[in-house]
Scaffold this motif. Structure first.
Motif, PDB file in Angstrom:
ATOM      1  N   ALA A   1      -8.554   2.473  -5.714  1.00 40.96           N
ATOM      2  CA  ALA A   1      -9.668   3.074  -6.448  1.00 40.96           C
ATOM      3  C   ALA A   1     -10.726   3.607  -5.488  1.00 40.96           C
ATOM      4  O   ALA A   1     -11.274   4.702  -5.686  1.00 40.96           O
ATOM      5  CB  ALA A   1     -10.278   2.030  -7.392  1.00 40.96           C
ATOM      6  N   ARG A   2     -11.006   2.847  -4.450  1.00 42.74           N
ATOM      7  CA  ARG A   2     -11.971   3.314  -3.451  1.00 42.74           C
ATOM      8  C   ARG A   2     -11.477   4.564  -2.750  1.00 42.74           C
ATOM      9  O   ARG A   2     -12.255   5.507  -2.515  1.00 42.74           O
ATOM     10  CB  ARG A   2     -12.234   2.203  -2.424  1.00 42.74           C
ATOM     11  N   TRP A   3     -10.188   4.622  -2.455  1.00 42.25           N
ATOM     12  CA  TRP A   3      -9.617   5.813  -1.810  1.00 42.25           C
ATOM     13  C   TRP A   3      -9.724   7.031  -2.732  1.00 42.25           C
ATOM     14  O   TRP A   3     -10.117   8.114  -2.281  1.00 42.25           O
ATOM     15  CB  TRP A   3      -8.151   5.548  -1.451  1.00 42.25           C
ATOM     16  N   ILE A   4      -9.423   6.881  -4.000  1.00 39.92           N
ATOM     17  CA  ILE A   4      -9.492   8.007  -4.937  1.00 39.92           C
ATOM     18  C   ILE A   4     -10.896   8.575  -4.997  1.00 39.92           C
ATOM     19  O   ILE A   4     -11.112   9.796  -4.973  1.00 39.92           O
ATOM     20  CB  ILE A   4      -9.033   7.577  -6.346  1.00 39.92           C
ATOM     21  N   ASP A   5     -11.888   7.702  -5.087  1.00 39.70           N
ATOM     22  CA  ASP A   5     -13.276   8.137  -5.232  1.00 39.70           C
ATOM     23  C   ASP A   5     -13.906   8.616  -3.923  1.00 39.70           C
ATOM     24  O   ASP A   5     -15.027   9.133  -3.933  1.00 39.70           O
ATOM     25  CB  ASP A   5     -14.126   7.002  -5.804  1.00 39.70           C
ATOM     26  N   ALA A   6     -13.200   8.457  -2.815  1.00 44.10           N
ATOM     27  CA  ALA A   6     -13.796   8.744  -1.516  1.00 44.10           C
ATOM     28  C   ALA A   6     -14.086  10.217  -1.297  1.00 44.10           C
ATOM     29  O   ALA A   6     -15.019  10.560  -0.563  1.00 44.10           O
ATOM     30  CB  ALA A   6     -12.898   8.221  -0.391  1.00 44.10           C
ATOM     31  N   SER A   7     -13.329  11.119  -1.925  1.00 47.69           N
ATOM     32  CA  SER A   7     -13.538  12.554  -1.697  1.00 47.69           C
ATOM     33  C   SER A   7     -12.896  13.381  -2.797  1.00 47.69           C
ATOM     34  O   SER A   7     -11.936  12.939  -3.446  1.00 47.69           O
ATOM     35  CB  SER A   7     -12.940  12.970  -0.349  1.00 47.69           C
ATOM     36  N   PRO A   8     -13.397  14.605  -3.015  1.00 41.69           N
ATOM     37  CA  PRO A   8     -12.733  15.517  -3.963  1.00 41.69           C
ATOM     38  C   PRO A   8     -11.287  15.803  -3.562  1.00 41.69           C
ATOM     39  O   PRO A   8     -10.425  15.977  -4.422  1.00 41.69           O
ATOM     40  CB  PRO A   8     -13.593  16.784  -3.898  1.00 41.69           C
ATOM     41  N   GLN A   9     -11.034  15.827  -2.261  1.00 40.91           N
ATOM     42  CA  GLN A   9      -9.669  16.077  -1.800  1.00 40.91           C
ATOM     43  C   GLN A   9      -8.731  14.963  -2.253  1.00 40.91           C
ATOM     44  O   GLN A   9      -7.585  15.224  -2.660  1.00 40.91           O
ATOM     45  CB  GLN A   9      -9.648  16.198  -0.270  1.00 40.91           C
ATOM     46  N   ASN A  10      -9.193  13.734  -2.181  1.00 39.26           N
ATOM     47  CA  ASN A  10      -8.356  12.618  -2.627  1.00 39.26           C
ATOM     48  C   ASN A  10      -8.118  12.686  -4.129  1.00 39.26           C
ATOM     49  O   ASN A  10      -7.030  12.339  -4.610  1.00 39.26           O
ATOM     50  CB  ASN A  10      -9.016  11.294  -2.263  1.00 39.26           C
ATOM     51  N   ARG A  11      -9.124  13.104  -4.880  1.00 35.08           N
ATOM     52  CA  ARG A  11      -8.947  13.256  -6.329  1.00 35.08           C
ATOM     53  C   ARG A  11      -7.943  14.364  -6.638  1.00 35.08           C
ATOM     54  O   ARG A  11      -7.126  14.232  -7.545  1.00 35.08           O
ATOM     55  CB  ARG A  11     -10.288  13.534  -7.004  1.00 35.08           C
ATOM     56  N   ARG A  12      -8.005  15.459  -5.871  1.00 37.83           N
ATOM     57  CA  ARG A  12      -7.039  16.542  -6.087  1.00 37.83           C
ATOM     58  C   ARG A  12      -5.620  16.072  -5.764  1.00 37.83           C
ATOM     59  O   ARG A  12      -4.671  16.395  -6.479  1.00 37.83           O
ATOM     60  CB  ARG A  12      -7.408  17.754  -5.219  1.00 37.83           C
ATOM     61  N   GLU A  13      -5.485  15.330  -4.678  1.00 35.70           N
ATOM     62  CA  GLU A  13      -4.168  14.799  -4.323  1.00 35.70           C
ATOM     63  C   GLU A  13      -3.662  13.862  -5.418  1.00 35.70           C
ATOM     64  O   GLU A  13      -2.478  13.891  -5.783  1.00 35.70           O
ATOM     65  CB  GLU A  13      -4.229  14.060  -2.989  1.00 35.70           C
TER      66      GLU A  13
END
Length: 421
Positions: free
Chosen positions: A272-284
């Motif tokens: 969850a922390r990784w997902i929220d870390a950046s827009p790029q992670n959310r896109r991935e």
């Protein structure tokens, strides 16, 4: 909008710890609750059920990004067809844990969502990110919002119009009921409601089985893309930063596998922390979830709302101030007792409970703050909130802070309790 945690005195924190079997620790206390060499997970493989919705993301990414291996387990995600299937497989032991509706787990504990089973909420998976979709047929008739819908419903015979949610005690039922009632529409007396599994919502609206539904993403965005519906309200407009899905399991499973539970929460929390870390992670994450093994849909249906970019399909676009959140410095995942208690107040409001339960005791029993704290310590860099309650202001101006829950449940003019006007 006020959604700050309520501060607890030292005495109240110690009392809360006693209610949790002594597990609640004071802020700043050492949170390592296990000894080196004795904390290995009891299980190496953990079967976790999920429904194909955007908010299953932390479970899927924990498995695919290897966060589970870091904590000595292998998460095996199991795609399920309906919330009822998740319930049945979890209760039978076919699943170890599951991506679950918050109210569904509480309903199981109380015996109003199936046979009574002691349950455990290990963490919250996300806040926000659901929506209420109305059909384009209503839009063509001038219905653009709740007020327009109220006029339309009032001009029809009771029960003429059908709305769908995903489970009788689930979050979507509660968002839908709250939104309708705030507009003066009684969700039981004025309209008809039915249960439809999330992936079947769009198809059922297309063939005319309902004029509105409440569900998680990406199915609201899909309805817009297919030109059969528009977003009349987001769930965060009903209850900003509301609790949504949780990582749930049986209470007995936690007692039998406490180290596995800790490892599971740590892995999912880190994802969850990784997902929220950046827009790029959310896109991935959106690209991954769109694949056939997971949501089996188009990436475009996920990405926009994952980034908080909303188009309601009726001419309005905005960057949402309360988008789907998975981490937010750990505050999303913390098992706030007030979150669980809010669902109990709505069960009481709508007659699912015939009398007021012991709100605080039920939340203390189900929400496993001890496991969360151990996992947060293992992950590192996550502060423990100073209390177990937080404050929110909902769409109708009502303030919820977890105190005096029976009074809160009784305050609503539209209800199904039979003992108030």
């Amino acid at each position: 909008m006020d959604h700050s945690p309520r501060g607890f005195t030292r005495r109240r924190l110690l009392q809360a710890g006693a209610a949790l079997g002594g597990a609640m620790l004071l802020p700043g206390a050492i949170t390592h609750a296990w000894a080196a060499g004795s904390d290995a997970p009891e299980l190496t493989t953990v079967r976790v059920g999920f429904i194909p919705l955007t908010d299953c993301a932390p479970v899927i990414m924990a498995a695919l990004k290897g966060f589970d291996k870091k904590y000595g387990i292998s998460i095996v995600p199991s795609k399920e067809a309906s919330w009822a299937a998740v319930r049945d497989k979890l209760v039978s032991g076919e699943l170890d844990a599951a991506h679950m509706l918050y109210g569904m787990l509480y309903g199981l504990e109380l015996g109003i969502a199936g046979k009574t089973h002691p349950m455990a909420n290990l963490m919250t998976l996300n806040q926000n990110g659901q929506a209420i979709t109305l059909s384009t047929d209503l839009l063509d008739k001038g219905v653009k919002d709740a007020e327009g819908l109220a006029r339309y419903v009032a001009a029809s015979a009771p029960g003429t119009h059908t709305f769908a949610h995903t489970f009788p005690t689930g979050t979507h039922a509660m968002w839908l009921y709250y939104w309708l009632a705030a507009a003066g529409i009684h969700p039981f007396n004025d309209v008809r409601t039915v249960v439809v599994p999330p992936p079947q919502m769009v198809m059922n609206m297309r063939i005319g089985n309902m004029v509105g539904f409440c569900v998680g993403e990406p199915w609201n965005a899909r309805a817009i893309n297919d030109r059969i519906g528009f977003t009349a309200a987001t769930s965060q407009a009903v209850f900003p930063d509301h609790p949504e899905k949780i990582l749930g399991t049986r209470a007995a499973w936690v007692e039998q596998h406490p180290h596995t539970a800790r490892a599971l929460v740590a892995a999912v929390m880190e994802a969850a922390r990784w997902i929220d870390a950046s827009p790029q992670n959310r896109r991935e994450t959106a690209r991954v979830l769109a694949k056939r093994a997971w949501l089996n849909t188009k990436e475009q249906y996920l990405t926009g709302r994952m980034l908080g970019e909303y188009d309601n399909g009726a001419g309005a676009r905005w960057q949402d101030q309360h988008p789907m959140r998975f981490f937010n410095d750990g505050e999303v995942s913390f098992p706030w007792h007030s979150d669980g208690m809010w669902f109990l107040t709505q069960f009481r409001r709508w007659g699912l409970l015939r009398s007021d339960p012991d709100y605080q005791a039920i939340a203390a029993r189900i929400n496993r703050n001890d496991i969360w704290q151990q996992a947060a310590s293992a992950v590192g860099g996550i502060a423990t909130p100073s209390g177990l309650l937080r404050t929110s202001t909902l769409m109708d101006g009502s303030r919820w802070d977890g105190t005096r829950p029976a009074e809160y449940a009784a305050r609503f003019a539209l209800n199904r309790r039979g003992d108030t006007a």
